[in-house]
Design a protein around this motif. Structure first.
Motif, PDB file in Angstrom:
ATOM      1  N   VAL A  47      63.628  51.655  44.363  1.00 51.21           N
ATOM      2  CA  VAL A  47      63.146  52.922  44.369  1.00 51.21           C
ATOM      3  C   VAL A  47      63.462  53.628  45.943  1.00 51.21           C
ATOM      4  CG1 VAL A  47      61.486  54.599  44.067  1.00 51.21           C
ATOM      5  CG2 VAL A  47      62.004  52.964  42.350  1.00 51.21           C
ATOM      6  N   VAL A  48      62.798  52.750  46.849  1.00 50.49           N
ATOM      7  CA  VAL A  48      62.929  52.997  48.277  1.00 50.49           C
ATOM      8  C   VAL A  48      64.126  52.093  48.723  1.00 50.49           C
ATOM      9  CG1 VAL A  48      60.908  54.256  48.488  1.00 50.49           C
ATOM     10  CG2 VAL A  48      60.927  51.630  48.962  1.00 50.49           C
ATOM     11  N   GLY A  49      64.458  52.423  49.906  1.00 50.23           N
ATOM     12  CA  GLY A  49      65.469  51.253  50.381  1.00 50.23           C
ATOM     13  C   GLY A  49      64.914  50.118  50.940  1.00 50.23           C
ATOM     14  N   PRO A  50      65.688  48.945  50.970  1.00 48.89           N
ATOM     15  CA  PRO A  50      64.866  47.867  51.725  1.00 48.89           C
ATOM     16  C   PRO A  50      64.282  47.983  53.052  1.00 48.89           C
ATOM     17  CG  PRO A  50      66.941  47.247  50.827  1.00 48.89           C
ATOM     18  CD  PRO A  50      66.912  48.893  50.639  1.00 48.89           C
ATOM     19  N   GLY A  51      63.084  47.844  53.165  1.00 53.86           N
ATOM     20  CA  GLY A  51      62.322  48.165  54.677  1.00 53.86           C
ATOM     21  C   GLY A  51      61.869  49.548  54.665  1.00 53.86           C
ATOM     22  N   GLU A  52      62.163  50.452  53.974  1.00 58.68           N
ATOM     23  CA  GLU A  52      61.898  51.967  54.269  1.00 58.68           C
ATOM     24  C   GLU A  52      60.599  52.110  54.101  1.00 58.68           C
ATOM     25  OE1 GLU A  52      62.740  55.852  51.916  1.00 58.68           O
ATOM     26  OE2 GLU A  52      63.989  54.433  51.537  1.00 58.68           O
ATOM     27  N   ASP A  53      59.581  51.564  53.593  1.00 60.07           N
ATOM     28  CA  ASP A  53      58.055  51.557  53.599  1.00 60.07           C
ATOM     29  C   ASP A  53      57.544  50.402  54.088  1.00 60.07           C
ATOM     30  OD1 ASP A  53      57.743  54.191  53.076  1.00 60.07           O
ATOM     31  OD2 ASP A  53      57.906  53.814  50.830  1.00 60.07           O
ATOM     32  N   ALA A  54      58.212  49.699  54.870  1.00 60.37           N
ATOM     33  CA  ALA A  54      57.696  48.268  55.296  1.00 60.37           C
ATOM     34  C   ALA A  54      56.708  48.327  56.200  1.00 60.37           C
ATOM     35  CB  ALA A  54      58.921  47.630  56.243  1.00 60.37           C
ATOM     36  N   GLU A  55      56.213  49.425  57.070  1.00 63.40           N
ATOM     37  CA  GLU A  55      55.041  49.565  57.673  1.00 63.40           C
ATOM     38  C   GLU A  55      53.754  49.889  57.069  1.00 63.40           C
ATOM     39  OE1 GLU A  55      56.697  53.772  56.998  1.00 63.40           O
ATOM     40  OE2 GLU A  55      57.606  51.747  57.421  1.00 63.40           O
ATOM     41  N   VAL A  56      54.204  50.218  55.481  1.00 67.49           N
ATOM     42  CA  VAL A  56      52.865  50.737  54.796  1.00 67.49           C
ATOM     43  C   VAL A  56      52.738  49.514  53.578  1.00 67.49           C
ATOM     44  CG1 VAL A  56      51.842  52.174  53.254  1.00 67.49           C
ATOM     45  CG2 VAL A  56      53.204  52.988  55.230  1.00 67.49           C
ATOM     46  N   THR A  57      53.847  49.013  52.995  1.00 68.59           N
ATOM     47  CA  THR A  57      53.600  48.284  51.906  1.00 68.59           C
ATOM     48  C   THR A  57      53.862  46.782  52.384  1.00 68.59           C
ATOM     49  OG1 THR A  57      56.112  48.282  50.997  1.00 68.59           O
ATOM     50  CG2 THR A  57      54.598  49.922  50.376  1.00 68.59           C
ATOM     51  N   GLY A  58      54.252  46.591  53.576  1.00 68.15           N
ATOM     52  CA  GLY A  58      54.457  45.261  54.050  1.00 68.15           C
ATOM     53  C   GLY A  58      55.686  44.696  53.522  1.00 68.15           C
ATOM     54  N   VAL A  59      55.991  44.465  52.263  1.00 66.61           N
ATOM     55  CA  VAL A  59      57.323  43.895  51.741  1.00 66.61           C
ATOM     56  C   VAL A  59      57.555  44.717  50.418  1.00 66.61           C
ATOM     57  CG1 VAL A  59      58.528  41.649  50.832  1.00 66.61           C
ATOM     58  CG2 VAL A  59      56.839  41.590  52.466  1.00 66.61           C
ATOM     59  N   PRO A  60      58.254  45.926  50.299  1.00 60.32           N
ATOM     60  CA  PRO A  60      58.531  46.652  49.283  1.00 60.32           C
ATOM     61  C   PRO A  60      59.488  45.939  48.358  1.00 60.32           C
ATOM     62  CG  PRO A  60      59.679  47.630  51.106  1.00 60.32           C
ATOM     63  CD  PRO A  60      58.786  46.504  51.752  1.00 60.32           C
ATOM     64  N   ARG A  61      59.432  46.491  47.133  1.00 53.87           N
ATOM     65  CA  ARG A  61      60.510  45.577  46.081  1.00 53.87           C
ATOM     66  C   ARG A  61      61.776  46.269  46.363  1.00 53.87           C
ATOM     67  NH1 ARG A  61      55.517  45.851  43.409  1.00 53.87           N
ATOM     68  NH2 ARG A  61      55.203  44.090  42.160  1.00 53.87           N
ATOM     69  N   THR A  62      62.876  45.122  46.101  1.00 58.21           N
ATOM     70  CA  THR A  62      64.070  45.463  46.324  1.00 58.21           C
ATOM     71  C   THR A  62      64.821  45.247  44.969  1.00 58.21           C
ATOM     72  OG1 THR A  62      64.655  43.238  46.724  1.00 58.21           O
ATOM     73  CG2 THR A  62      64.133  44.557  48.485  1.00 58.21           C
ATOM     74  N   ARG A  63      66.162  45.500  44.555  1.00 58.46           N
ATOM     75  CA  ARG A  63      66.566  45.043  43.348  1.00 58.46           C
ATOM     76  C   ARG A  63      66.384  43.547  43.030  1.00 58.46           C
ATOM     77  NH1 ARG A  63      67.928  49.062  39.473  1.00 58.46           N
ATOM     78  NH2 ARG A  63      68.067  50.955  40.661  1.00 58.46           N
ATOM     79  N   LEU A  64      66.355  42.748  43.953  1.00 54.94           N
ATOM     80  CA  LEU A  64      66.242  41.472  43.628  1.00 54.94           C
ATOM     81  C   LEU A  64      64.723  41.067  43.264  1.00 54.94           C
ATOM     82  CD1 LEU A  64      66.953  38.429  43.584  1.00 54.94           C
ATOM     83  CD2 LEU A  64      66.554  38.172  46.272  1.00 54.94           C
ATOM     84  N   THR A  65      63.904  41.385  43.803  1.00 50.34           N
ATOM     85  CA  THR A  65      62.544  41.264  43.735  1.00 50.34           C
ATOM     86  C   THR A  65      62.266  42.018  42.056  1.00 50.34           C
ATOM     87  OG1 THR A  65      61.609  43.130  44.744  1.00 50.34           O
ATOM     88  CG2 THR A  65      61.554  41.081  45.701  1.00 50.34           C
ATOM     89  N   HIS A  66      62.608  43.053  41.871  1.00 51.47           N
ATOM     90  CA  HIS A  66      62.443  43.762  40.645  1.00 51.47           C
ATOM     91  C   HIS A  66      63.178  42.561  39.403  1.00 51.47           C
ATOM     92  CE1 HIS A  66      63.089  46.639  37.312  1.00 51.47           C
ATOM     93  NE2 HIS A  66      64.451  46.459  37.370  1.00 51.47           N
ATOM     94  N   SER A  67      64.469  42.392  39.771  1.00 55.11           N
ATOM     95  CA  SER A  67      65.204  41.524  38.857  1.00 55.11           C
ATOM     96  C   SER A  67      64.449  40.320  38.568  1.00 55.11           C
ATOM     97  CB  SER A  67      66.608  40.968  39.179  1.00 55.11           C
ATOM     98  OG  SER A  67      67.458  42.081  39.571  1.00 55.11           O
ATOM     99  N   LEU A  68      63.834  39.601  39.630  1.00 49.43           N
ATOM    100  CA  LEU A  68      63.042  38.420  39.306  1.00 49.43           C
ATOM    101  C   LEU A  68      61.744  38.664  38.477  1.00 49.43           C
ATOM    102  CD1 LEU A  68      62.788  36.901  42.794  1.00 49.43           C
ATOM    103  CD2 LEU A  68      64.172  36.013  40.843  1.00 49.43           C
ATOM    104  N   GLU A  69      61.297  39.886  38.475  1.00 47.75           N
ATOM    105  CA  GLU A  69      60.182  40.334  37.885  1.00 47.75           C
ATOM    106  C   GLU A  69      60.517  40.601  36.600  1.00 47.75           C
ATOM    107  OE1 GLU A  69      57.118  42.153  41.412  1.00 47.75           O
ATOM    108  OE2 GLU A  69      58.615  43.363  40.461  1.00 47.75           O
ATOM    109  N   VAL A  70      61.602  41.274  36.188  1.00 44.88           N
ATOM    110  CA  VAL A  70      62.026  41.444  34.914  1.00 44.88           C
ATOM    111  C   VAL A  70      62.358  40.117  34.269  1.00 44.88           C
ATOM    112  CG1 VAL A  70      63.928  42.551  33.314  1.00 44.88           C
ATOM    113  CG2 VAL A  70      63.055  43.771  35.583  1.00 44.88           C
ATOM    114  N   ALA A  71      63.170  39.061  34.788  1.00 45.14           N
ATOM    115  CA  ALA A  71      63.219  37.947  34.097  1.00 45.14           C
ATOM    116  C   ALA A  71      61.953  37.191  33.908  1.00 45.14           C
ATOM    117  CB  ALA A  71      64.034  37.017  35.168  1.00 45.14           C
ATOM    118  N   GLN A  72      60.990  37.271  34.592  1.00 45.60           N
ATOM    119  CA  GLN A  72      59.668  36.466  34.314  1.00 45.60           C
ATOM    120  C   GLN A  72      59.109  37.253  33.130  1.00 45.60           C
ATOM    121  OE1 GLN A  72      56.303  37.762  34.972  1.00 45.60           O
ATOM    122  NE2 GLN A  72      55.373  35.798  33.998  1.00 45.60           N
TER     123      GLN A  72
END
Length: 412
Positions: A47-72
């Motif tokens: 939804v946001v670009g990689p690292g775009e909200d890093a200063e707030v969220t720490g590690v925002p989701r990317t397409r990869l982490t989203h895909s891992l969550e969908v798989a699980q």
């Protein structure tokens, strides 16, 4: 081409050396998990670009982490429903593997510039990547790529049809031969495993992306704890659904204890608030998974499913997911600064495609040279250039744009 066993591969493979105890579907999962295409999703916008909200969220989701969550999520549902968990797991890992830089925004840009080559669609690009572009085999023919089994490829297809009146589609015109090997092209019903993957995708998108937006301060939880006519209208207009059902869903979400617990916390960044938010996301995922599993068993009247069965998601659960998806659209994706940035991204990709067309084949990665040489016409070569751009991460797209701005082929 005739369709045979679910575990059949388009290209026959000799047995692996030694004692191979994995099923063909477990091998499929390994191939996708170890693919470069999956790794590249770490650098692509969710939804946001990689690292775009890093200063707030720490590690925002990317397409990869989203895909891992969908798989699980999908794997858990498959186990509950008695389906092969590796098939659904792999489909979850691979479902976004064809996405270009900048997510859906990049998808729109490439669809416009590729109009003469049949357009661009992330789901169709997924099939193309799995069966043609990702290096695993080099055999001649319409399909190579990772050489996955028929069942796994079918499970990856949310939209099993070629481009037509529908905005979404899953097959390009020059990939129809392998499509016909996977399934009957006249059958537009996604298989049961694909339906499970699709619902897992909706659940992950609706819950986890809202979680990221709350952590980034883009969505105030209190807004979700009060029924909002504007959000209901946006949900209906953007994703469809019955207005009355959406209104009832808004009332249920507003009264949902885990959501109210998050909304009522005075310090949104505290450890207590983070724990409450994590509990909310966990409860919501469980709520939507259980709804689909129980709804399916109730509709079929049995717990031993048939391949012809459909996943049955109760309308109430679907409406709640739709509202959460609409929240991300309203308070994240519709932000004026984000819309301005997206316009720049679309222009960057359109310009990059033009410059690579001018500089090809030397401007392309060597792996794309054979496809360029084999392309018989302008549209075919345009497709090769679009394939090249689509594999890039967000950062790579910006880097390539800088390299090629000086003129065709410069900087290579």
């Amino acid at each position: 081409m005739s369709r045979g066993a679910r575990d059949e591969r388009f290209l026959p493979e000799p047995p692996k050396r030694g004692r191979e105890r994995r099923s063909p579907f477990a091998r499929d999962r390994g191939r996708v998990l170890h693919s470069a295409a999956l790794r590249r999703l770490a650098g692509k916008t969710q939804v946001v670009g990689p690292g775009e909200d890093a200063e707030v969220t720490g590690v925002p989701r990317t397409r990869l982490t989203h895909s891992l969550e969908v798989a699980q999520i999908g794997r858990g549902m498959a186990e509950e429903l008695g389906l092969d968990p590796d098939v659904v797991d792999t489909a979850g890992l691979a479902h976004d593997i064809g996405h270009p830089p900048f997510g859906h925004n990049g998808e729109r840009a490439l669809d416009a510039v590729a109009a003469d080559a049949g357009g661009f669609e992330g789901n169709a690009q997924t099939l193309r990547l799995l069966t043609r572009l990702e290096p695993k085999t080099l055999e001649e023919g319409p399909a190579s790529g990772l050489n996955l089994t028929r069942a796994t490829l079918d499970a990856c297809m949310k939209y099993p049809w070629t481009r037509g009146a529908a905005r979404k589609f899953g097959v390009y015109a020059d990939d129809v031969e392998v499509f016909a090997w996977i399934r009957d092209p006249a059958d537009v019903r996604p298989c049961l495993e694909a339906q499970v993957m699709d619902w897992a995708d909706d659940v992950a998108y609706s819950v986890h992306d809202v979680e990221d937006a709350i952590l980034a301060g883009r969505i105030e939880p209190a807004r979700l704890a009060v029924p909002d006519d504007g959000l209901i209208a946006l949900a209906a207009a953007t994703f469809g659904g019955d207005a009355a059902e959406l209104a009832d869903a808004a009332e249920r979400l507003a009264a949902y204890p885990p959501l109210r617990a998050v909304a009522e916390l005075a310090s949104p960044g505290s450890l207590t608030a983070q724990v409450a938010l994590k509990r909310l996301t966990s409860e919501l995922v469980g709520r939507f998974v259980v709804a689909a599993v129980e709804g399916t068993f109730a509709a079929t009247g049995r717990e031993a499913l048939d391949p012809a069965d459909d996943l049955v998601v109760p309308p109430g659960a679907r409406a709640e997911v739709t509202l959460l998806k609409a929240a991300a659209v309203r308070w994240v994706m519709s932000d004026p600064a984000r819309l301005a940035a997206q316009e720049v991204e679309r222009g960057l990709l359109a310009d990059l495609v033009g410059r690579l067309c001018d500089g090809a084949p030397d401007a392309l990665d060597p792996a794309f040279r054979p496809a360029w040489d084999a392309a018989g016409d302008g549209p075919g070569r345009l497709r090769v250039v679009v394939d090249q751009v689509a594999v890039l991460t967000d950062a790579q797209a910006r880097s390539w744009s800088e390299k090629h701005r000086g003129g065709p082929g410069e900087g290579r």
